[in-house]
Write a protein that holds these residues in place. Structure first.
Motif, PDB file in Angstrom:
ATOM      1  N   ARG A   1       3.525  -1.512  -9.499  1.00  0.00           N
ATOM      2  CA  ARG A   1       3.761  -2.932  -9.212  1.00  0.00           C
ATOM      3  C   ARG A   1       4.856  -3.495 -10.115  1.00  0.00           C
ATOM      4  O   ARG A   1       5.763  -4.198  -9.661  1.00  0.00           O
ATOM      5  CB  ARG A   1       2.473  -3.724  -9.385  1.00  0.00           C
TER       6      ARG A   1
ATOM      7  N   THR B   1       0.858  -1.181   0.000  1.00  0.00           N
ATOM      8  CA  THR B   1       0.000   0.000   0.000  1.00  0.00           C
ATOM      9  C   THR B   1       0.894   1.230   0.000  1.00  0.00           C
ATOM     10  O   THR B   1       1.949   1.234   0.647  1.00  0.00           O
ATOM     11  CB  THR B   1      -0.927   0.018   1.223  1.00  0.00           C
TER      12      THR B   1
ATOM     13  N   GLU C   1       0.082  -7.114  -5.444  1.00  0.00           N
ATOM     14  CA  GLU C   1      -0.736  -5.982  -5.871  1.00  0.00           C
ATOM     15  C   GLU C   1      -0.237  -4.723  -5.173  1.00  0.00           C
ATOM     16  O   GLU C   1       0.338  -4.799  -4.084  1.00  0.00           O
ATOM     17  CB  GLU C   1      -2.210  -6.247  -5.507  1.00  0.00           C
ATOM     18  N   VAL C   2      -0.451  -3.596  -5.807  1.00  0.00           N
ATOM     19  CA  VAL C   2      -0.195  -2.303  -5.170  1.00  0.00           C
ATOM     20  C   VAL C   2      -1.534  -1.596  -4.998  1.00  0.00           C
ATOM     21  O   VAL C   2      -2.328  -1.506  -5.941  1.00  0.00           O
ATOM     22  CB  VAL C   2       0.757  -1.438  -5.996  1.00  0.00           C
ATOM     23  N   VAL C   3      -1.793  -1.135  -3.795  1.00  0.00           N
ATOM     24  CA  VAL C   3      -3.013  -0.392  -3.496  1.00  0.00           C
ATOM     25  C   VAL C   3      -2.622   1.042  -3.163  1.00  0.00           C
ATOM     26  O   VAL C   3      -1.821   1.277  -2.244  1.00  0.00           O
ATOM     27  CB  VAL C   3      -3.779  -1.022  -2.320  1.00  0.00           C
ATOM     28  N   ILE C   4      -3.149   1.988  -3.912  1.00  0.00           N
ATOM     29  CA  ILE C   4      -2.868   3.409  -3.658  1.00  0.00           C
ATOM     30  C   ILE C   4      -3.959   3.958  -2.742  1.00  0.00           C
ATOM     31  O   ILE C   4      -5.143   3.828  -3.024  1.00  0.00           O
ATOM     32  CB  ILE C   4      -2.829   4.198  -4.979  1.00  0.00           C
TER      33      ILE C   4
ATOM     34  N   THR D   1       0.275   4.878 -11.886  1.00  0.00           N
ATOM     35  CA  THR D   1      -0.822   3.949 -11.627  1.00  0.00           C
ATOM     36  C   THR D   1      -0.342   2.805 -10.739  1.00  0.00           C
ATOM     37  O   THR D   1       0.866   2.539 -10.633  1.00  0.00           O
ATOM     38  CB  THR D   1      -1.382   3.363 -12.929  1.00  0.00           C
ATOM     39  N   ALA D   2      -1.294   2.108 -10.136  1.00  0.00           N
ATOM     40  CA  ALA D   2      -0.934   0.993  -9.274  1.00  0.00           C
ATOM     41  C   ALA D   2      -0.213  -0.096 -10.059  1.00  0.00           C
ATOM     42  O   ALA D   2       0.765  -0.679  -9.569  1.00  0.00           O
ATOM     43  CB  ALA D   2      -2.197   0.432  -8.606  1.00  0.00           C
TER      44      ALA D   2
END
Length: 512
Positions: free
Chosen positions: A464, A449, A480-483, A459-460
């Motif tokens: 990533r 995160t 996953e990447v969560v912004i 962007t996520a």
């Protein structure tokens, strides 16, 4: 007391008993003894001495077994490293361990060659390839051992206090922590685990995962102690493992949960098809209740679980205890002690959650060259695990949370801070927090995160891919990447990763 004498004993007392099965090779104890002697004498011949460090960057091979037991015989110290390491992950650990000799394989040359200049203590002729020859800058395993005697090497005095290996708990960008195991510690692995697993000299042990990780020693050491049979797979494949179970009549094995789950996906994985199996143990990651129950329905009476730290404290849930304590991770083995302590260091009563501390005959003497970290981990002879749990009235342990923020993915320790340090190097990132989320295949996997400096700067998915192209080992790649707009924090300002993890799963409507 040292473990280097065990192989010689079996070569004398049960020379024709099957010792090792690897691919299409089957070695008796006499044949294994001769192989190990050749390597031990070859190492002495090139100047390796008692206390010298021998690192390995290898997959599962017969040569890796040879190295383990040749080192035990001559007093060298084995440093088994993950072949998934890259870049600084390689150089930091080879330099930190004061490695004198590296055994590797041809697939790793492209990763090792670019960093050899960063290993000033390594002599140019101390790089050995176990599976190739004629590669510039590398000596082949055959060249090393050809002409060496297969008779006992010269006597070298060893004691139980001499170091046998160094296992790194973190192999990436953070401060490396080399956990030292002595001959006496590995001898305790031999005797205590042989007893816990109910093994005999007629047992057949199988190992399907990498033998460079400490979990492999749970059965590797009892095998050698008893002179049993060891079936080593070159890689894990559920169908390959099932065939080995059946063809070799495997009695004992330890797997990480993701491997057991894969095995349970095979229709042939049933008690009827595994008549010899006496123990199927799990270690290295949480094994969830539904998976435990599914396993015991499919193959009753074999499930065993070990909770423990490489630093030297363990609990074992025996297969005969599972029905009575199905959600426990067991009780300490003989000669171990466990306490649950509160923030003030005082013992807590049964049922109250606190830090798990313990001691016993497998306790490390310390982290290699890190007395400061050792003093933090071992206080008054007790290992402070950093894990939270509680004990019941019978002394059985129940885990509440993993060690600090440690992620265990496929049996490999993954440290969030190492990944966070990579993420914050991106110019658009203000802050990063990495934590583990459940994964059906790997047990846990990292999720990142982030807070951005400017909304929309990246962007996520772009982030990533950027992160995963820069981490030093594949098991550090984020799922996953969560912004986020903000991080939840406590009154002291500390980021609450657990809250974010719960919010992540709730936002997807999935079970936490």
């Amino acid at each position: 007391m040292h473990i280097g004498s065990l192989l010689s004993r079996h070569a004398r007392t049960r020379p024709d008993h099957l010792a090792v099965v690897f691919q299409d090779q089957r070695l008796t104890w006499r044949q294994l003894h001769q192989r190990v002697n050749r390597l031990a004498n070859a190492l002495l011949g090139i100047g390796i001495q008692k206390g010298d460090k021998i690192a390995t960057l290898l997959p599962n091979t017969l040569e890796l077994l040879d190295i383990y037991w040749a080192a035990a015989r001559i007093g060298a110290v084995v440093v088994p490293l993950s072949p998934l390491l890259r870049g600084r992950g390689i150089t930091s650990l080879l330099n930190d361990s004061d490695t004198d000799l590296v055994f590797t394989h041809r697939a790793f040359v492209e990763h090792l060659d670019p960093v050899r200049a960063e290993l000033p203590a390594m002599k140019p002729d101390r790089y050995v390839l176990v599976d190739a020859q004629g590669v510039p800058g590398y000596r082949s395993y055959g060249e090393l051992t050809t002409g060496a005697s297969d008779r006992e090497p010269p006597y070298i005095p060893l004691s139980g206090e001499d170091p046998y290996n160094i296992i790194y708990s973190s192999g990436t960008t953070g401060l490396p922590k080399g956990i030292v195991h002595t001959h006496a510690i590995r001898a305790a692995y031999c005797t205590i685990f042989a007893s816990e697993w109910r093994m005999t000299p007629e047992s057949v042990v199988m190992h399907a995962g990498s033998i460079v990780f400490n979990g492999s020693f749970l059965t590797l050491m009892p095998w050698m102690y008893l002179g049993a049979t060891y079936v080593l797979l070159d890689h894990f494949d559920p169908e390959l493992a099932l065939r080995a179970f059946q063809q070799e009549r495997v009695t004992h094995t330890y797997m990480v949960p993701s491997q057991i789950i894969a095995m349970m996906g095979l229709p042939g994985f049933t008690a009827q098809n595994l008549p010899a199996l006496q123990m199927l143990g799990t270690v290295g990651a949480p094994f969830h209740k539904e998976h435990r129950e599914a396993l015991t329905r499919r193959v009753p009476g074999v499930f065993t679980e070990l909770y423990g730290l490489t630093e030297g404290f363990m609990t074992v849930l025996d297969k005969e205890q599972y029905a009575r304590k199905p959600t426990s991770v067991g009780a300490p083995p003989a000669f171990f002690e466990m306490r649950i302590v509160g923030e003030n260091g005082k013992d807590l009563p049964p049922g109250e959650v606190g830090e798990i501390v313990g001691r016993g005959p497998m306790l490390m003497p310390g982290y290699y060259k890190r007395p400061d970290l050792t003093a933090q981990a071992i206080v008054d002879g007790w290992l402070h695990t950093g894990d939270m749990g509680y004990a019941d009235e019978d002394g059985f342990l129940y885990l509440v949370d993993r060690m600090k923020d440690l992620i265990i993915s496929g049996g490999v320790n993954v440290y969030p801070r190492d990944i966070e340090e990579i993420i914050v190097q991106h110019p658009a990132v203000k802050e990063a927090a990495v934590f583990g989320v459940p994964d059906e295949k790997w047990g846990e996997t990292p999720l990142a995160t982030v807070l951005l400096r400017q909304p929309g700067a990246v962007t996520a998915e772009e982030l990533r891919q950027w992160v995963n192209s820069r981490v030093e080992a594949r098991y550090q790649q984020v799922r996953e990447v969560v912004i986020r707009d903000e991080f939840p924090r406590n009154t002291a300002g500390k980021t609450l990763k657990r809250v974010m993890r719960d919010e992540y799963w709730k936002s997807r409507g999935e079970k936490i």
